[in-house]
Write an enzyme that holds these catalytic residues in place. Structure first.
Site, short mmCIF file in Angstrom:
data_model
loop_
_atom_site.label_atom_id
_atom_site.label_comp_id
_atom_site.label_asym_id
_atom_site.label_seq_id
_atom_site.Cartn_x
_atom_site.Cartn_y
_atom_site.Cartn_z
N ARG A 1 -13.75 -65.09 25.40
CA ARG A 1 -13.18 -66.12 24.53
C ARG A 1 -12.06 -65.53 23.68
O ARG A 1 -12.13 -64.37 23.27
CB ARG A 1 -14.30 -66.62 23.61
CG ARG A 1 -13.93 -67.77 22.69
CD ARG A 1 -13.66 -69.00 23.45
NE ARG A 1 -13.85 -70.21 22.66
CZ ARG A 1 -13.59 -71.42 23.12
NH1 ARG A 1 -13.11 -71.60 24.34
NH2 ARG A 1 -13.81 -72.47 22.37
N THR B 1 -9.36 -77.37 31.52
CA THR B 1 -10.07 -76.13 31.83
C THR B 1 -10.29 -76.13 33.32
O THR B 1 -10.04 -77.13 33.97
CB THR B 1 -11.44 -76.12 31.09
OG1 THR B 1 -11.18 -75.99 29.71
CG2 THR B 1 -12.37 -75.03 31.52
N GLU C 1 -7.59 -74.34 26.84
CA GLU C 1 -7.99 -75.46 25.98
C GLU C 1 -7.30 -76.76 26.39
O GLU C 1 -7.65 -77.34 27.38
CB GLU C 1 -7.84 -75.09 24.50
CG GLU C 1 -7.88 -76.19 23.47
CD GLU C 1 -9.03 -77.21 23.52
OE1 GLU C 1 -10.07 -76.95 24.12
OE2 GLU C 1 -8.84 -78.29 22.94
N SER D 1 -17.30 -72.81 21.74
CA SER D 1 -16.95 -73.44 23.01
C SER D 1 -18.10 -74.31 23.50
O SER D 1 -19.24 -74.19 23.04
CB SER D 1 -16.67 -72.35 24.04
OG SER D 1 -16.48 -72.89 25.32
N1 GLU Z 1 -11.86 -75.44 24.69
C1 GLU Z 1 -12.93 -76.07 25.39
C2 GLU Z 1 -14.19 -75.29 25.24
O1 GLU Z 1 -14.14 -74.09 25.20
C3 GLU Z 1 -12.64 -76.19 26.81
C4 GLU Z 1 -11.51 -77.09 27.01
C5 GLU Z 1 -11.77 -78.06 28.06
O2 GLU Z 1 -12.64 -77.93 28.88
O3 GLU Z 1 -11.02 -78.99 28.11
O4 GLU Z 1 -15.23 -75.84 25.16
#
Ligand code: GLU
Length: 619
Positions: free
Chosen positions: A128, A429, A449, A492
């Site tokens: 991360r 993602t 993200e 996350s």
């Molecule tokens: N930033 C999100 C997370 O880590 C993931 C982003 C996404 O899946 O769109 O949970």
């Protein structure tokens, strides 16, 4: 200066493309870059074709599944040439950095879960992104107004939302611990793909068009992704020689060259002084320094683990809330005999279990010490949470978090209202699943993200920087486990999951989709384990994404199947993407099921995001 160009060109033209000199930056590769040769999108589409997509294949000897046919094919080739699951996973991820640059890439982070067949053990890598050491608690407050920046596009499109990337070190750490090939060998196919180009599909064209305003705000991003300021057409070919050169650089010098030296200095500077051209967006600046990159490290924690109806479900621990939140919801659901209930009743319980575990996620989970994970994942606590559920009536959402300090299995007062927890996670993602012939398994979810991350390409390097820090709570509250802090990882929802049965792999699955990842993975597990769907059916099945908020987003097919019955119980559902929901789509998952006689059922999405690509070594 060398150009990263969006070009529409035939494969023949690609091969014949003139070569020009090395890049200007001293540390960049001396590899030559093909000059742009343009033809119409139509001509290109005729000549250059995307590899085939298949949502499901069954076979043996190893498998790769991802959202993208080029990436899966590259991973499969690595397996066929003797690489193991980790080698193939890194090669696939590097290729996704080329073809899915708005969802993943060197400028982002992710979570890697690995089952080692020899040791019979599941391990995790937390790659991360971290907050820079100089970040301030009020980093997301607009000094002009004293209020939080508008989330999209103002805060998202910024240097201040960029976390120190973890993906390059994740690849290196995975290869060092469990791989069999060198970094250079696993990056080579992706470098070639970046250099030769790939055929733009409808999803990519649309994603670029949706981000046109903010991509146009940065000279580097415009140059790479917008030809004359416009999104590419589906069927045209996109080449990214800058990314090829960056992969070549890292191949020659090792991943250390990302974290120290000219590239690291340039990344840090780009966040502090983004290459803004003409824009009305505020583009708040970041504070990252070369030292932040130098100090970055991947961490290896034990996975979360719950026993669900005789299956061992291993998930991602903090800094992702994924493993804990999926695990708590499963423990709650385990108290019901789902098989004996009507389909709508099952969905009622799934939604309520998700609301309860999301309430605990908001209150307790963040990248910090002292989080009561073992209580949250205990059966006693699940009993206490489950007894709040009324089979005849939906919760008044939001539900409050439970009291972990006093987890005694005794029911609390039902249906009191909790506090609204704002959810600013976006829905992009990418996820991949790999198995090799030795029986090793990788489940890996990586991200930048938002679709297109911060919108900022590091000039001349061919990759976008993330906006992962927007996963922190926007407003600082010292009691909030997900408050902004220097060096910290934002919470996350990423939930790469490996399920063992009697110590052997049964299933591996993961998904993109921000906070909807948790319920996508939960739904797939319930569909497969409780409701007897095959893995491909479980992935294809209509989705709902409860997260302790109303209205609850769901796909139209889900509303058609269960909407009326759930509304009668008091659930407020809405079609995904409607106003009031954070999700625009519910994520494109991938997974592999391990059957008798080493049979692999390899699954990708049949429809979502244009469909994914499941591949297997021997059919
Ligand atoms: N930033 C999100 C997370 O880590 C993931 C982003 C996404 O899946 O769109 O949970």
């Amino acid at each position: 200066m060398f150009k990263a160009s969006l070009v529409a060109l035939s494969t023949a033209a690609l091969a014949a493309a003139a070569l020009q000199g090395p890049p200007a930056q001293a540390d960049q590769t001396s590899a030559k870059t093909a000059q742009a040769v343009t033809t119409t999108a139509k001509t290109a589409a005729k000549k250059a074709k995307e590899p085939k997509r298949r949502a499901t294949v069954v076979g043996k000897g190893g498998a790769v599944t991802s959202v993208d046919p080029y990436a899966s094919r590259i991973g499969l080739k690595v397996l066929k040439e003797g690489g193991n699951a980790v080698d193939a996973a890194v090669a696939t991820a590097a290729a996704l950095g080329v073809t899915e640059p708005y969802s993943s890439g060197l400028g982002g982070g992710g979570y890697f879960v690995y089952y080692d067949a020899k040791r019979g053990k599941v391990s995790t890598l937390d790659g991360r992104e971290t907050a820079p050491r100089r970040i301030k608690p009020d980093a997301f407050i607009d000094p002009a107004t004293g209020k939080p920046y508008t989330f999209t596009p103002d805060l998202v499109t910024s240097g201040v939302s960029v976390g120190v990337p973890g993906t390059p070190k994740t690849w290196q750490a995975a290869l060092d611990r469990w791989g069999s090939m060198d970094l250079a060998d696993v990056l080579a196919p992706a470098a070639k793909l970046a250099r030769n180009g790939f055929v733009v599909d409808q999803t990519f064209a649309q994603q670029t068009a949706d981000n046109r305003e903010r991509f146009n705000a940065f000279s580097s991003t415009r140059k790479l992704f917008l030809r004359h300021g416009q999104a590419p057409k589906a069927g045209s070919v996109l080449r990214n020689p800058d990314l090829a050169a960056t992969y070549d650089l890292l191949s020659r010098k090792g991943m250390g060259a990302f974290y120290k030296g000219p590239l690291a200095n340039q990344i840090a500077k780009t966040t502090r002084k983004p290459p803004v051209r003409k824009t009305d967006l505020p583009v708040p600046r970041g504070s990252m320094t070369p030292k932040d990159l130098r100090k970055y490290d991947v961490v290896q924690h034990e996975p979360t683990q719950v026993d669900y109806r005789g299956y061992d479900v291993y998930g991602m621990p903090l800094s992702s809330s994924g493993g804990t939140t999926v695990g708590e919801a499963l423990n709650i659901l385990e108290r019901y005999d789902l098989k004996s209930l009507s389909p709508a009743q099952v969905q009622h319980l799934v939604i309520e279990a998700a609301h309860l575990s999301f309430a605990d996620r908001a209150k307790y989970l963040g990248d910090q010490d002292g989080v009561p994970v073992s209580t949250l994942l205990s059966d006693l606590y699940a009993q206490e949470r489950a007894c709040l559920i009324d089979p005849t009536k939906a919760f008044a959402v939001p539900v409050p978090a439970g009291n972990v300090a006093n987890a005694d299995g005794v029911c609390a007062t039902p249906n009191t209202r909790g506090e609204d927890a704002p959810d600013t996670e976006n829905v992009n993602t990418t996820n991949l699943t790999v198995a090799d012939k030795q029986g090793n398994v990788v489940e890996y979810t990586l991200t930048i993200e938002q679709t297109g991350g911060s919108g900022i390409v590091v000039p001349g390097r061919g990759f976008l920087l993330n906006n992962e820090l927007t996963d922190f709570s926007t407003v600082y509250d010292p009691a909030d486990p997900n408050r902004i802090e220097p060096g910290k990882r934002p919470r996350s929802s990423i939930s790469p999951t490996i399920v063992l049965k009697d110590g052997k792999p049964f299933l591996a699955v993961g998904s993109p989709g921000g906070s909807t990842i948790i319920t996508t993975v939960l739904g797939i597990l319930v569909n497969r384990i409780d409701l007897g769907l095959t893995l491909p059916q479980a992935i294809a099945a209509p989705r709902v994404a409860p997260s302790n908020k109303t209205p609850v987003p769901a796909e139209q097919a889900y509303l058609d199947a269960y909407g009326a019955a759930l509304a009668a119980l008091g659930h407020q559902l809405t079609v995904v993407g409607a106003a009031g929901t954070s999700a625009a789509e519910i994520g494109a998952a991938t997974g592999i099921e391990f059957g008798p006689g080493q049979q692999l059922t390899v699954a990708a999405e049949p429809v979502r995001r244009g469909g994914g690509a499941a591949t297997v070594v021997k059919k």
